[in-house]
Write a protein that holds these residues in place. Structure first.
Motif, PDB file in Angstrom:
ATOM      1  N   ASP A 192       0.823  -1.201   0.000  1.00  0.00           N
ATOM      2  CA  ASP A 192       0.000   0.000   0.000  1.00  0.00           C
ATOM      3  C   ASP A 192       0.865   1.262   0.000  1.00  0.00           C
ATOM      4  O   ASP A 192       0.519   2.269  -0.605  1.00  0.00           O
ATOM      5  CB  ASP A 192      -0.922  -0.013   1.223  1.00  0.00           C
ATOM      6  CG  ASP A 192      -1.888   1.146   1.219  1.00  0.00           C
ATOM      7  OD1 ASP A 192      -2.571   1.340   0.213  1.00  0.00           O
ATOM      8  OD2 ASP A 192      -1.942   1.863   2.230  1.00  0.00           O
ATOM      9  N   GLY A 193       2.021   1.186   0.671  1.00  0.00           N
ATOM     10  CA  GLY A 193       2.882   2.359   0.755  1.00  0.00           C
ATOM     11  C   GLY A 193       3.779   2.549  -0.445  1.00  0.00           C
ATOM     12  O   GLY A 193       4.456   3.564  -0.561  1.00  0.00           O
ATOM     13  N   GLY A 194       3.816   1.556  -1.354  1.00  0.00           N
ATOM     14  CA  GLY A 194       4.689   1.659  -2.510  1.00  0.00           C
ATOM     15  C   GLY A 194       6.152   1.650  -2.095  1.00  0.00           C
ATOM     16  O   GLY A 194       6.525   1.108  -1.058  1.00  0.00           O
ATOM     17  N   VAL A 195       6.996   2.251  -2.912  1.00  0.00           N
ATOM     18  CA  VAL A 195       8.429   2.308  -2.639  1.00  0.00           C
ATOM     19  C   VAL A 195       8.705   3.551  -1.806  1.00  0.00           C
ATOM     20  O   VAL A 195       8.594   4.673  -2.287  1.00  0.00           O
ATOM     21  CB  VAL A 195       9.234   2.329  -3.943  1.00  0.00           C
ATOM     22  CG1 VAL A 195      10.723   2.510  -3.655  1.00  0.00           C
ATOM     23  CG2 VAL A 195       8.991   1.037  -4.732  1.00  0.00           C
ATOM     24  N   VAL A 196       9.094   3.332  -0.554  1.00  0.00           N
ATOM     25  CA  VAL A 196       9.401   4.447   0.342  1.00  0.00           C
ATOM     26  C   VAL A 196      10.812   4.953   0.089  1.00  0.00           C
ATOM     27  O   VAL A 196      11.067   6.162   0.096  1.00  0.00           O
ATOM     28  CB  VAL A 196       9.221   4.017   1.810  1.00  0.00           C
ATOM     29  CG1 VAL A 196       9.600   5.150   2.764  1.00  0.00           C
ATOM     30  CG2 VAL A 196       7.778   3.569   2.051  1.00  0.00           C
ATOM     31  N   ARG A 197      11.736   4.059  -0.156  1.00  0.00           N
ATOM     32  CA  ARG A 197      13.118   4.409  -0.503  1.00  0.00           C
ATOM     33  C   ARG A 197      13.644   3.310  -1.418  1.00  0.00           C
ATOM     34  O   ARG A 197      13.344   2.139  -1.220  1.00  0.00           O
ATOM     35  CB  ARG A 197      13.983   4.606   0.745  1.00  0.00           C
ATOM     36  CG  ARG A 197      13.877   3.476   1.767  1.00  0.00           C
ATOM     37  CD  ARG A 197      14.722   3.758   2.979  1.00  0.00           C
ATOM     38  NE  ARG A 197      14.618   2.680   3.967  1.00  0.00           N
ATOM     39  CZ  ARG A 197      15.427   2.542   5.006  1.00  0.00           C
ATOM     40  NH1 ARG A 197      16.428   3.406   5.188  1.00  0.00           N
ATOM     41  NH2 ARG A 197      15.268   1.554   5.869  1.00  0.00           N
ATOM     42  N   GLN A 198      14.434   3.671  -2.370  1.00  0.00           N
ATOM     43  CA  GLN A 198      14.757   2.768  -3.467  1.00  0.00           C
ATOM     44  C   GLN A 198      15.936   1.861  -3.147  1.00  0.00           C
ATOM     45  O   GLN A 198      16.929   2.269  -2.550  1.00  0.00           O
ATOM     46  CB  GLN A 198      15.060   3.572  -4.720  1.00  0.00           C
ATOM     47  CG  GLN A 198      15.275   2.714  -5.963  1.00  0.00           C
ATOM     48  CD  GLN A 198      15.414   3.555  -7.221  1.00  0.00           C
ATOM     49  OE1 GLN A 198      14.714   4.534  -7.387  1.00  0.00           O
ATOM     50  NE2 GLN A 198      16.340   3.160  -8.092  1.00  0.00           N
ATOM     51  N   HIS A 199      15.796   0.607  -3.580  1.00  0.00           N
ATOM     52  CA  HIS A 199      16.882  -0.346  -3.481  1.00  0.00           C
ATOM     53  C   HIS A 199      18.054   0.050  -4.387  1.00  0.00           C
ATOM     54  O   HIS A 199      17.867   0.684  -5.419  1.00  0.00           O
ATOM     55  CB  HIS A 199      16.407  -1.737  -3.911  1.00  0.00           C
ATOM     56  CG  HIS A 199      15.972  -2.607  -2.784  1.00  0.00           C
ATOM     57  ND1 HIS A 199      14.951  -3.535  -2.892  1.00  0.00           N
ATOM     58  CD2 HIS A 199      16.423  -2.721  -1.504  1.00  0.00           C
ATOM     59  CE1 HIS A 199      14.800  -4.174  -1.753  1.00  0.00           C
ATOM     60  NE2 HIS A 199      15.682  -3.699  -0.892  1.00  0.00           N
TER      61      HIS A 199
END
Length: 534
Positions: A192-199
């Motif tokens: 639901d929150g999607g990508v909060v910080r990218q890998h």
């Protein structure tokens, strides 16, 4: 390639502040690029502990790059925070062949003792860490507390759980039950929150360089660094340290046609894990092991991925040839449980052992009709990736506990991103008419998606109905909560074992608060749970 001297290093800057005291030849209180990934300790013994760091000796010596010179790093262990009473020290060589990681198994320490440690490169000290040795084997320990965590997905949120645990001064150490990192590319496991910080790297990791870079990314998180520096960790891997739903020779999230041989990927993942984690390995990459804490507790840590059969569904889960532990580990586990003389036997268990069935009574109640209907012995399993998919191994282990009258066994479990308090019955379908032979505490994910995240619904809506069904059809499940993220604190005393669950206010915020949500206790000798109301 020229190694950076201290002056050049300070010009470049970087992560991590030097926290050591003023000693001759050591720089202090200035940023250093040498120790960007913090320090860590783990696997405490009565006379020793594993110490870890990673150095960046030159600007191009980046994780996974294969660049940079071989260098020698000094390590120091002291009884005081100022490092004026150094009791052990030495040097360790590292280089690109081990991704410039440093891991030292320090021995000759006193049991049950707090120590401070640090590393020094070119006169620049690392952040200082604090660790502790295990009590002596015959020590009459009255109490111990451990933080218990699992499933920390970088992209799903921030590691506020680690920050809250690092702030506590009452923990001996931290037990991490697997999924320390995730292998997916960016957006490969969104909720639901999607990508909060990218890998980083942004693609799914496959190679040794990839796994090294992903470990390095996770260890730049300040809250993770703080908790590693504050307490010794006891870790075990689950599947995402390699690939989702892995078994001994493959994984759901691995396609040999496009991603190459699975064995090569697993070897790369295991090598990076061994380099980047403060953990001891035995022969042949054996990571299952036991740690002892005086006469109060023994902790056995299981590897439930490296030797297991491929996941199946339906009645095939009852095939006695299928295994989740492998034969050698099962023999070892039963011997450890039988041989333990501690008050409590803790089992670090990456996937849930308590059966969770829906839609039908178990086959042992229906008799021969069950096989005609295709009903597994434990009922229709919700998740065959857990012990529910390996019922013969579970029967063997629980039968061993019952037949040998082994009491006070507590399974500590992660993996499913949700919270559970379970009695572990000998035969679930007949419970509570048959005995419970153990108890199980399942901790939530640090960040990884759970029910409301997957379904993209508000928390405490759909999950309430699901929790009610689980309790109604699985009488040994004393409590479940399917929405929240957070951590557990295990409090051991001679007379009881207690788990407190703490839930975060918002996994997508670095400053998330944490509140105690539930407490369950098992009294010594009972093998059953009781709830303590807040």
């Amino acid at each position: 390639m020229t190694q950076l001297n201290r002056r050049d290093a300070l010009k470049i800057g970087g992560a991590g502040l030097v926290t050591a005291a003023a000693l001759p030849g050591v720089a202090h209180a200035a940023p250093s690029p040498f120790f960007r990934h913090g320090v860590a300790s783990g696997d405490p013994l009565p006379d020793g502990v594993v110490l870890w760091t990673r150095v960046t000796p030159t600007a191009d010596s980046l994780p996974g790059s294969g660049n940079g010179p071989r260098t020698s790093v000094t390590w120091q262990v002291a009884t005081d925070a100022d490092f004026r009473r150094i009791v052990r020290s030495g040097s360790s060589a590292t280089g690109p062949e081990r991704d410039h990681t440093v891991k030292v198994d320090v021995r000759g320490l006193a049991p049950g003792t707090a120590y401070h440690y640090r590393f020094v490169l070119d006169g620049v000290a690392s952040p200082a860490g604090r660790t502790r040795t295990a009590p002596a084997p015959d020590a009459d320990v009255t109490s111990l507390r451990f933080g218990v965590v699992s499933c920390s997905n970088w992209e799903a949120g921030y590691f506020a759980s680690y920050r809250h645990l690092a702030a506590r001064d009452d923990l001996f150490g931290v037990i991490h039950l697997g999924d320390y990192l995730y292998e997916y590319g960016t957006g490969g496991f969104p909720g639901d929150g999607g990508v909060v910080r990218q890998h980083a790297p942004a693609h799914e990791i496959l190679t040794l360089a990839d796994y090294r870079r992903r470990h390095a990314l996770y260890k730049t998180d300040p809250d993770l660094q703080a908790l590693h520096a504050a307490r010794p960790w006891m870790v075990i891997w689950d599947d995402h340290e390699v690939a989702n739903d892995q078994w001994s020779t493959g994984a759901e999230n691995h396609d040999p046609a496009t991603e190459g041989p699975y064995a090569a990927r697993r070897a790369a993942a295991h090598r990076a894990y061994a380099e980047w984690m403060p953990v001891r390995f035995g022969p042949d990459e054996r990571i299952y092991r036991a740690l002892r804490f005086g006469r109060l507790a023994d902790l056995v840590l299981l590897d439930l991925r490296s030797y297991r059969s491929k996941q199946v569904t339906g009645i095939a889960v009852d095939d006695p040839a299928r295994t989740i532990t492998g034969d050698a580990q099962m023999v070892w586990l039963k011997d450890e449980l039988s041989g333990s003389r501690a008050r409590w036997r803790l089992v670090g268990n990456s996937v849930m052992i308590s059966p969770v069935a829906i839609g039908a009574v178990a086959a042992d109640v229906l008799g021969p009709l069950a096989r005609l209907l295709g009903i597994p012995s434990g009922g229709i399993a919700v998740n065959a990736d857990q012990w529910d998919g390996y019922t013969a191994d579970r029967r063997e282990l629980l039968g061993h506990l019952h037949d040998n009258r082994i009491t006070n066994t507590v399974f500590l479990t992660g993996d499913i991103h949700t919270s559970w308090a379970n009695d572990v019955p000998l035969h679930a379908a007949r419970y509570p008419g048959v005995p419970s032979v153990a108890t199980e505490f399942v901790v939530p994910s640090v960040t990884s998606d759970n029910i409301d995240d997957f379904l993209k619904v508000p928390p405490r809506t759909v999950s309430l109905a699901a929790e009610a069904v689980l309790s109604a059809t699985n009488r040994h499940v004393r409590w479940s909560e399917l929405d929240s993220h957070g951590f557990g604190v295990l409090d051991l005393r001679r007379e009881r074992a207690r788990m407190d669950w703490f839930f975060l206010s918002d996994r997508t915020r670095r400053d998330a608060t944490a509140a105690r949500a539930a407490t369950f206790t098992t009294a010594s000798g009972s093998q059953r749970l009781t709830r303590s109301w807040l």
